[in-house]
Write an enzyme that holds these catalytic residues in place. Sequence first.
Site, PDB file in Angstrom:
ATOM      1  N   ASP A 171       0.746  -0.872  -0.193  1.00 30.78           N
ATOM      2  CA  ASP A 171      -0.012   0.017  -0.171  1.00 30.78           C
ATOM      3  C   ASP A 171       0.627   1.339   0.289  1.00 30.78           C
ATOM      4  O   ASP A 171       0.262   1.944  -0.664  1.00 30.78           O
ATOM      5  CB  ASP A 171      -0.970  -0.065   1.257  1.00 30.78           C
ATOM      6  N   GLY A 172       2.049   1.249   1.135  1.00 30.33           N
ATOM      7  CA  GLY A 172       3.053   1.896   0.892  1.00 30.33           C
ATOM      8  C   GLY A 172       3.218   3.034  -0.231  1.00 30.33           C
ATOM      9  O   GLY A 172       3.769   3.965  -1.260  1.00 30.33           O
ATOM     10  N   ASN A 180      -3.871   9.516   2.566  1.00 27.17           N
ATOM     11  CA  ASN A 180      -3.865   8.916   3.654  1.00 27.17           C
ATOM     12  C   ASN A 180      -4.107  10.063   4.991  1.00 27.17           C
ATOM     13  O   ASN A 180      -5.348   9.826   5.228  1.00 27.17           O
ATOM     14  CB  ASN A 180      -2.869   7.689   4.329  1.00 27.17           C
ATOM     15  N   ASP A 181      -3.023  10.236   5.406  1.00 27.24           N
ATOM     16  CA  ASP A 181      -3.106  11.443   6.109  1.00 27.24           C
ATOM     17  C   ASP A 181      -2.194  12.654   5.838  1.00 27.24           C
ATOM     18  O   ASP A 181      -1.176  12.808   5.504  1.00 27.24           O
ATOM     19  CB  ASP A 181      -3.198  10.992   7.353  1.00 27.24           C
ATOM     20  N   THR A 219      -8.135   4.416   9.018  1.00 22.89           N
ATOM     21  CA  THR A 219      -7.850   3.453  10.117  1.00 22.89           C
ATOM     22  C   THR A 219      -6.708   3.268   9.665  1.00 22.89           C
ATOM     23  O   THR A 219      -6.218   2.102  10.310  1.00 22.89           O
ATOM     24  CB  THR A 219      -8.742   2.079   8.421  1.00 22.89           C
ATOM     25  N   ALA A 220      -6.069   4.434   9.637  1.00 19.29           N
ATOM     26  CA  ALA A 220      -4.355   4.040   9.893  1.00 19.29           C
ATOM     27  C   ALA A 220      -3.724   5.450  11.405  1.00 19.29           C
ATOM     28  O   ALA A 220      -4.431   4.832  12.584  1.00 19.29           O
ATOM     29  CB  ALA A 220      -4.150   5.199   8.441  1.00 19.29           C
ATOM     30  N   TYR A 221      -3.276   6.436  11.138  1.00 13.94           N
ATOM     31  CA  TYR A 221      -3.229   6.938  12.410  1.00 13.94           C
ATOM     32  C   TYR A 221      -3.943   7.716  13.087  1.00 13.94           C
ATOM     33  O   TYR A 221      -3.774   7.509  14.328  1.00 13.94           O
ATOM     34  CB  TYR A 221      -1.621   8.101  11.572  1.00 13.94           C
ATOM     35  N   SER A 222      -4.747   8.000  12.365  1.00 13.22           N
ATOM     36  CA  SER A 222      -5.738   8.118  12.874  1.00 13.22           C
ATOM     37  C   SER A 222      -6.947   7.577  13.997  1.00 13.22           C
ATOM     38  O   SER A 222      -6.926   8.509  15.083  1.00 13.22           O
ATOM     39  CB  SER A 222      -7.216   8.958  11.985  1.00 13.22           C
TER      40      SER A 222
END
Length: 303
Positions: free
Chosen positions: A64-65, A133-134, A174-177
């Site tokens: 994904d990265g 993503n963020d 659904t990641a860092y947040s």
Amino acid sequence: MGLVLHPTRDVTEVVGIIERWAKRHHKTLMVREEDQHRVSSCIVPVPADEVATRADALISVGGDGTMLGALRSAVLDPKPVLGVHLGHLGFLVEIEPPELPDALSRLLSKDFTIESHACLACDVCGDDVVAFNDIALVRQPGSGFVSVTLAIDGQQYGYYRSDAVVVSTPIGSTAYSYAAGGPLISPAADSVVITPSAPMAGISRSVVLSPDENIRLQLRPDSSPVVVEMDGLVFRDAATEGTVAITYRRNAGLVVRFDPLRYQERNQLKMTLLDLPFLPDQLRELLPEELRRRTQQEIPPPC
């Protein structure tokens, strides 16, 4: 076609499959000049900022990265991006290496659907960056707290004093947040989430905003030096002053999908974040084919 390669993993086998297919179909492959030593001489090296602009489609080889990097590289002129797994289960990538020849032929014949993704378009102290993503303002360890004011459409609403402030898209929720205590946002929704990590004062809960609202985070004089991360990558280190202005940009990334239902099932797995209400057979179906075969005899039947 432009190749976007995982920065450290061995991509020889997958690139070889793509190269043999391209030779049979008389297609040109490109790769950024920095990766020229990792591929054969038949693949054309070009400057990194020209891979996306000169290609009709991009092939992301990694996880994904790597996929996020491919999407960012094409944000000014979005191109279809096909994701190929390289070792780990991904939620943006879809294709396994053995499926590549058929997938590439379907890509050539336009037998696929496009899944559109939004990004955050950010002005970081005068520099333009994008994040799918963020984007996060994170304190340097041992240096105090991130202290920033929040303004929405020019109206100031308060301040954060925390270890980090994370601004995310729905797919980034659904990641860092989420790790910082933020909510899960459906990828079908258009919204922006701001979540403080370990808040000490000021705003202490997540804020969900409309995609049409303009966000402005201003470093306060009492803030510690701040690291600015974009999709988990450090963009600026030890900032002590400045502003991050953020807007939501729809249709900024185009992801190739051959089996939307299978992606929907994987996204369901992601949304549950492994607190799984699935039966063993359902779990097996969400795994890549190679892992499904490997676990065929390992997952016991339900009681």
